[in-house]
Design an enzyme around this catalytic site. Sequence first.
Site, PDB file in Angstrom:
ATOM      1  N   TYR A  78     -14.617  -1.291   9.033  1.00 13.51           N
ATOM      2  CA  TYR A  78     -13.195  -0.938   9.117  1.00 13.51           C
ATOM      3  C   TYR A  78     -12.674  -1.126  10.548  1.00 13.51           C
ATOM      4  O   TYR A  78     -11.637  -1.755  10.770  1.00 13.51           O
ATOM      5  CB  TYR A  78     -13.039   0.518   8.662  1.00 13.51           C
ATOM      6  CG  TYR A  78     -11.667   1.120   8.843  1.00 13.51           C
ATOM      7  CD1 TYR A  78     -10.579   0.674   8.099  1.00 13.51           C
ATOM      8  CD2 TYR A  78     -11.462   2.168   9.747  1.00 13.51           C
ATOM      9  CE1 TYR A  78      -9.321   1.264   8.250  1.00 13.51           C
ATOM     10  CE2 TYR A  78     -10.223   2.760   9.904  1.00 13.51           C
ATOM     11  CZ  TYR A  78      -9.148   2.293   9.145  1.00 13.51           C
ATOM     12  OH  TYR A  78      -7.909   2.875   9.303  1.00 13.51           O
ATOM     13  N   GLY A 135      -0.148   5.162  -0.891  1.00 18.61           N
ATOM     14  CA  GLY A 135      -1.207   5.827  -0.150  1.00 18.61           C
ATOM     15  C   GLY A 135      -0.699   7.021   0.647  1.00 18.61           C
ATOM     16  O   GLY A 135       0.458   7.442   0.517  1.00 18.61           O
ATOM     17  N   GLN A 136      -1.595   7.551   1.499  1.00 16.98           N
ATOM     18  CA  GLN A 136      -1.260   8.762   2.254  1.00 16.98           C
ATOM     19  C   GLN A 136      -0.048   8.539   3.145  1.00 16.98           C
ATOM     20  O   GLN A 136       0.860   9.376   3.204  1.00 16.98           O
ATOM     21  CB  GLN A 136      -2.475   9.205   3.102  1.00 16.98           C
ATOM     22  CG  GLN A 136      -2.287  10.581   3.711  1.00 16.98           C
ATOM     23  CD  GLN A 136      -3.315  10.917   4.790  1.00 16.98           C
ATOM     24  OE1 GLN A 136      -4.145  10.082   5.186  1.00 16.98           O
ATOM     25  NE2 GLN A 136      -3.272  12.144   5.259  1.00 16.98           N
ATOM     26  N   GLY A 143       0.829  -1.222   0.000  1.00 18.55           N
ATOM     27  CA  GLY A 143       0.000   0.000   0.000  1.00 18.55           C
ATOM     28  C   GLY A 143       0.853   1.257   0.000  1.00 18.55           C
ATOM     29  O   GLY A 143       0.487   2.285   0.577  1.00 18.55           O
ATOM     30  N   ASP A 154      -0.854  -7.256  -5.249  1.00 13.00           N
ATOM     31  CA  ASP A 154      -2.123  -7.338  -4.514  1.00 13.00           C
ATOM     32  C   ASP A 154      -1.849  -8.139  -3.240  1.00 13.00           C
ATOM     33  O   ASP A 154      -1.371  -9.273  -3.328  1.00 13.00           O
ATOM     34  CB  ASP A 154      -3.152  -8.055  -5.401  1.00 13.00           C
ATOM     35  CG  ASP A 154      -4.530  -8.120  -4.765  1.00 13.00           C
ATOM     36  OD1 ASP A 154      -4.642  -7.901  -3.541  1.00 13.00           O
ATOM     37  OD2 ASP A 154      -5.488  -8.403  -5.498  1.00 13.00           O
ATOM     38  N   ARG A 211      -2.029  -0.363  -7.325  1.00 14.75           N
ATOM     39  CA  ARG A 211      -2.127   0.570  -8.456  1.00 14.75           C
ATOM     40  C   ARG A 211      -0.759   1.176  -8.746  1.00 14.75           C
ATOM     41  O   ARG A 211       0.154   1.100  -7.920  1.00 14.75           O
ATOM     42  CB  ARG A 211      -3.118   1.690  -8.130  1.00 14.75           C
ATOM     43  CG  ARG A 211      -2.727   2.421  -6.858  1.00 14.75           C
ATOM     44  CD  ARG A 211      -3.742   3.468  -6.433  1.00 14.75           C
ATOM     45  NE  ARG A 211      -3.367   3.990  -5.116  1.00 14.75           N
ATOM     46  CZ  ARG A 211      -3.633   5.203  -4.687  1.00 14.75           C
ATOM     47  NH1 ARG A 211      -4.302   6.030  -5.430  1.00 14.75           N
ATOM     48  NH2 ARG A 211      -3.252   5.596  -3.485  1.00 14.75           N
TER      49      ARG A 211
HETATM   50  P1  NAD Z   1      -4.531   4.904   1.793  1.00 15.96           P
HETATM   51  O1  NAD Z   1      -5.912   4.541   1.444  1.00 15.96           O
HETATM   52  O2  NAD Z   1      -4.072   6.284   1.506  1.00 15.96           O
HETATM   53  O3  NAD Z   1      -3.514   3.897   1.091  1.00 15.96           O
HETATM   54  C1  NAD Z   1      -3.740   2.517   1.079  1.00 15.96           C
HETATM   55  C2  NAD Z   1      -3.072   1.947  -0.163  1.00 15.96           C
HETATM   56  O4  NAD Z   1      -3.378   0.554  -0.197  1.00 15.96           O
HETATM   57  C3  NAD Z   1      -3.572   2.559  -1.476  1.00 15.96           C
HETATM   58  O5  NAD Z   1      -2.487   3.098  -2.207  1.00 15.96           O
HETATM   59  C4  NAD Z   1      -4.236   1.401  -2.203  1.00 15.96           C
HETATM   60  O6  NAD Z   1      -4.015   1.410  -3.594  1.00 15.96           O
HETATM   61  C5  NAD Z   1      -3.554   0.205  -1.554  1.00 15.96           C
HETATM   62  N1  NAD Z   1      -4.354  -1.024  -1.621  1.00 15.96           N
HETATM   63  C6  NAD Z   1      -5.696  -1.174  -1.452  1.00 15.96           C
HETATM   64  N2  NAD Z   1      -6.034  -2.462  -1.629  1.00 15.96           N
HETATM   65  C7  NAD Z   1      -4.893  -3.144  -1.890  1.00 15.96           C
HETATM   66  C8  NAD Z   1      -4.586  -4.496  -2.159  1.00 15.96           C
HETATM   67  N3  NAD Z   1      -5.545  -5.435  -2.217  1.00 15.96           N
HETATM   68  N4  NAD Z   1      -3.294  -4.842  -2.357  1.00 15.96           N
HETATM   69  C9  NAD Z   1      -2.323  -3.913  -2.336  1.00 15.96           C
HETATM   70  N5  NAD Z   1      -2.548  -2.600  -2.098  1.00 15.96           N
HETATM   71  C10 NAD Z   1      -3.827  -2.233  -1.881  1.00 15.96           C
HETATM   72  O7  NAD Z   1      -4.332   4.543   3.325  1.00 15.96           O
HETATM   73  P2  NAD Z   1      -3.299   5.180   4.370  1.00 15.96           P
HETATM   74  O8  NAD Z   1      -3.950   6.361   4.963  1.00 15.96           O
HETATM   75  O9  NAD Z   1      -1.971   5.307   3.771  1.00 15.96           O
HETATM   76  O10 NAD Z   1      -3.337   4.044   5.492  1.00 15.96           O
HETATM   77  C11 NAD Z   1      -2.339   3.059   5.627  1.00 15.96           C
HETATM   78  C12 NAD Z   1      -2.661   2.236   6.854  1.00 15.96           C
HETATM   79  O11 NAD Z   1      -2.751   3.084   8.001  1.00 15.96           O
HETATM   80  C13 NAD Z   1      -4.000   1.507   6.779  1.00 15.96           C
HETATM   81  O12 NAD Z   1      -3.896   0.277   7.460  1.00 15.96           O
HETATM   82  C14 NAD Z   1      -4.932   2.409   7.547  1.00 15.96           C
HETATM   83  O13 NAD Z   1      -6.005   1.703   8.098  1.00 15.96           O
HETATM   84  C15 NAD Z   1      -4.010   2.932   8.615  1.00 15.96           C
HETATM   85  N6  NAD Z   1      -4.473   4.195   9.211  1.00 15.96           N
HETATM   86  C16 NAD Z   1      -4.468   5.346   8.467  1.00 15.96           C
HETATM   87  C17 NAD Z   1      -4.925   6.518   9.059  1.00 15.96           C
HETATM   88  C18 NAD Z   1      -4.938   7.831   8.306  1.00 15.96           C
HETATM   89  O14 NAD Z   1      -5.487   8.816   8.814  1.00 15.96           O
HETATM   90  N7  NAD Z   1      -4.348   7.907   7.107  1.00 15.96           N
HETATM   91  C19 NAD Z   1      -5.361   6.524  10.381  1.00 15.96           C
HETATM   92  C20 NAD Z   1      -5.394   5.320  11.076  1.00 15.96           C
HETATM   93  C21 NAD Z   1      -4.913   4.166  10.490  1.00 15.96           C
HETATM   94  C1  AKB Z   2     -10.289   6.940   8.695  1.00 14.72           C
HETATM   95  O1  AKB Z   2     -10.868   8.008   8.939  1.00 14.72           O
HETATM   96  O2  AKB Z   2     -10.840   5.922   8.265  1.00 14.72           O
HETATM   97  C2  AKB Z   2      -8.816   6.870   9.013  1.00 14.72           C
HETATM   98  C3  AKB Z   2      -8.615   6.348  10.390  1.00 14.72           C
HETATM   99  C4  AKB Z   2      -8.762   7.258  11.532  1.00 14.72           C
HETATM  100  O3  AKB Z   2      -8.369   5.185  10.565  1.00 14.72           O
HETATM  101  N1  AKB Z   2      -8.244   8.166   8.833  1.00 14.72           N
END
Ligand code: NAD
Ligand code: AKB
Length: 316
Positions: A146, A16-17, A13, A58, A41
């Site tokens: 989630y 992602g962010q 992943g 994936d 992607r």
């Molecule tokens: P994001 O959605 O920005 O990025 C996730 C990435 O995973 C994407 O680039 C997507 O293409 C990829 N993805 C989705 N399905 C996939 C698959 N089957 N195989 C491979 N890649 C796949 O998410 P993020 O914000 O970067 O979050 C990363 C982790 O941190 C996640 O576990 C999320 O739950 C956790 N998290 C994020 C936040 C936040 O605020 N950003 C807060 C709490 C927890």
């Molecule tokens: C969401 O809002 O789903 C995420 C998180 C807090 O896990 N940013």
Amino acid sequence: MAGSSDSRILVTGALGQIGTELVEALRRNNGNNSVIATDLRKIDGHPVINSGPFHIADVLDKAALEELVINNSINEIYHLAAILSATGEKNPELCERVNIGGLANVLEIAKKHNIRVFSPSSIAVFGPDCPSIAPQVTPLNPTTMYGRTKVAGEEMANYYHQIHGVDIRGIRYPGLISWKAPPGGGTTDYAVEIFHQAIEKKEYTCFVRPDTMLPMMYMDDAIRATLELMNVPSKCLGPARSGYNISGISFTAEELSNSISERIPDFVCNFVPDIRQQYADSWPNSIDDSDARKEWNWSPKYDLDQLVDEMLSNLY
Ligand code: NAD
Ligand code: AKB
């Protein structure tokens, strides 16, 4: 150990962010070629793709993931691939499959190949019965799919640690605020979108009520927390190792909007709550992170003013 010259790291992943900034930090510390970025992607010109090895993968394809691990002598995985809360409520079956199935594949591969794992959890593990300041240990009754996958993920991680000795660690990240990559479909996305719209249109329609207060954190603090946790000797970590509470800043949507208005006086924020209000209402206002502070010296650096200054100066 993370940061040591023999770390061979795979990130799922990665576009992602969080991945966008975590890969940059890991490559700075370990060398570009030691960090293999993967995602479902491909985004042309993305800095993660331009700065080092990248493969489409994936996380539900266990054989392909294992082949990447073997071919690249991986000894550490940062497993970021997931479906976040708002997208997950639109497609709960996908959310369950990716978040639980993907982690199960990573854990099996980690067990077989003796790999250290970082697997994020979230403040979404908490539900409406949680106190407004969420303790580390409290009943976890989330309302979203989630949140349920994150509770299950912490439990799976604990099992693999206790029964199979896998060195796995995790953080219950708050809502993360950053400017390098867009958020990926969560409830806390308003706290990022507001900055882009304030600069581009001087107006934002916020999808939660003005009094909505959630735990948030600037991305620099979250990346530092991740690296610090992965650098602590395993023996220092207690039962929270798969999902440490960490606290950054708590503010209401209105306080965020006011703070932006102080810097962009003609900015107008309207509040039109949608279904995401329900998810936000089910989460706590703030986080008790005393275990993380005690066990690995966690301490946040950014307050609201610093966060708003950083976001605006980088986005302008
Ligand atoms: P994001 O959605 O920005 O990025 C996730 C990435 O995973 C994407 O680039 C997507 O293409 C990829 N993805 C989705 N399905 C996939 C698959 N089957 N195989 C491979 N890649 C796949 O998410 P993020 O914000 O970067 O979050 C990363 C982790 O941190 C996640 O576990 C999320 O739950 C956790 N998290 C994020 C936040 C936040 O605020 N950003 C807060 C709490 C927890
Ligand atoms: C969401 O809002 O789903 C995420 C998180 C807090 O896990 N940013």
